[in-house]
Design an enzyme around this catalytic site. Structure first.
Site, short mmCIF file in Angstrom:
data_model
loop_
_atom_site.label_atom_id
_atom_site.label_comp_id
_atom_site.label_asym_id
_atom_site.label_seq_id
_atom_site.Cartn_x
_atom_site.Cartn_y
_atom_site.Cartn_z
N LEU A 20 38.40 56.99 -26.73
CA LEU A 20 39.45 57.95 -26.43
C LEU A 20 40.04 57.76 -25.03
O LEU A 20 39.32 57.48 -24.08
CB LEU A 20 38.89 59.37 -26.56
CG LEU A 20 38.29 59.67 -27.94
CD1 LEU A 20 37.67 61.06 -27.94
CD2 LEU A 20 39.35 59.56 -29.03
N HIS A 24 44.90 60.46 -26.57
CA HIS A 24 44.14 61.25 -27.55
C HIS A 24 43.85 62.65 -27.00
O HIS A 24 43.93 63.64 -27.73
CB HIS A 24 42.78 60.60 -27.84
CG HIS A 24 42.85 59.23 -28.43
ND1 HIS A 24 42.36 58.11 -27.79
CD2 HIS A 24 43.32 58.80 -29.62
CE1 HIS A 24 42.52 57.05 -28.56
NE2 HIS A 24 43.11 57.43 -29.68
N GLN A 144 53.67 54.86 -37.79
CA GLN A 144 52.57 55.58 -38.44
C GLN A 144 52.93 57.06 -38.62
O GLN A 144 52.68 57.65 -39.67
CB GLN A 144 51.31 55.45 -37.58
CG GLN A 144 50.17 56.36 -38.00
CD GLN A 144 48.90 56.08 -37.24
OE1 GLN A 144 48.19 55.13 -37.56
NE2 GLN A 144 48.59 56.88 -36.24
N SER A 176 46.55 52.98 -24.70
CA SER A 176 46.09 52.48 -25.99
C SER A 176 44.65 52.03 -25.83
O SER A 176 44.29 51.48 -24.78
CB SER A 176 46.96 51.27 -26.41
OG SER A 176 46.31 50.55 -27.44
#
Ligand code: PAF
Length: 270
Positions: A20, A24, A144, A176
């Site tokens: 994470l 996130h 996505q 990322s």
């Protein structure tokens, strides 16, 4: 969690593959905020094998469950779904898959065959396992997000899908988990992605609306920074169909390799 929803508690889900980062955590804090103190903020941590191609980085995907659990707790998450083994999610004999149409077929869908089938199927399963009213996804994975929105709409799922802004490093690199793969030199060159998007925004603001020209300049900028371009496209933001002229809201999406690491980023054109 089914009991939580049936008992009238709001449930928000943040699906992740772990390792994470601040991106996130921004989703988790927003999940916490949306369900309020009485609700249940849930995160899932599952490196989903079905969304990786045979030549991709499944085996080396970074993991840190202990660190992740501490981060989830600090971000206000009440419960973490962290299956230990892939078979706990995809039992032997699993044979049901969700195929989303055109929105899943270009861009990353074209370069990573089967990727969005794996994503849509696991997200559907995570929805079934946790029964959220709200699910949060980062806009870094713009395609996505559109694939999941299409699935939710087409299958009449009772889930509100929330997209959250890209969280960037101070120098602009989109957060990322795969940034962990970059050598110091690749990390420096990776800045080309966000810089290229900012330059395209500048060009569009200055009146350049021709999508092919904007994309061509972006490809050249990425290549000259030493990034191997996978794609640069300007698309309509929801259908992801290519546009000939950039209109306000058109989205530029880029994917490029730094060494063996493939990074993606995107931005709205002004
Ligand atoms: O964005 C990700 O980390 C994954 O694609 C997701 C949504 C958790 C599904 O495995």
């Amino acid at each position: 969690m089914i009991a939580a929803r049936d008992g009238g508690r709001r449930v928000a889900l943040v699906p992740t593959m772990g390792y994470l980062h601040e991106g996130h955590l921004s989703l988790m804090r927003e999940a916490r905020r949306r369900v309020g103190p009485e609700g249940l903020a849930v995160a899932s941590i599952f490196v989903n094998p079905t969304q990786f191609g045979p030549q991709e980085d499944l085996a080396r995907y970074p993991r840190d469950l202990e660190g992740d659990l501490a981060k989830c707790a600090a971000a206000g998450v009440d419960a973490v779904l962290a299956p230990e083994r892939p078979e706990q999610v995809f039992a032997p004999g699993h044979q049901t898959w969700i195929e989303v149409g055109p929105v899943a077929q270009g861009l990353c869908g074209a370069r990573r065959p089967g990727h969005f089938r794996g994503v849509a199927t696991v997200v559907m399963k995570l929805f079934q396992l946790t029964r959220p009213q709200v699910a949060l996804f980062g806009e870094k994975d713009w395609q996505q997000l559109q694939v999941i929105r299409a699935m939710v709409r087409d299958l009449d799922l009772d889930v509100e899908v929330v997209g959250m802004p890209i969280v960037r490093e101070p120098d602009g690199l989109a957060r990322s988990s795969r940034n962990a793969y970059l050598s110091p030199d690749e990390r420096r060159r990776a800045l080309a992605l966000s810089r290229t998007l900012a330059e395209a925004q500048e060009r569009a603001r200055a009146g350049q609306r021709d999508a092919a020209r904007l994309a061509e300049s972006a490809r050249a900028a990425l290549a000259s920074a030493g990034a191997r371009v996978d794609y640069v496209e300007i698309v309509e933001p929801e259908s992801l169909q290519p546009v000939a002229r950039a209109a306000p809201g058109s989205r530029m999406l880029v994917a490029a390799y730094l060494g063996t690491t493939r990074l993606i980023d995107n931005a709205a054109l002004p």
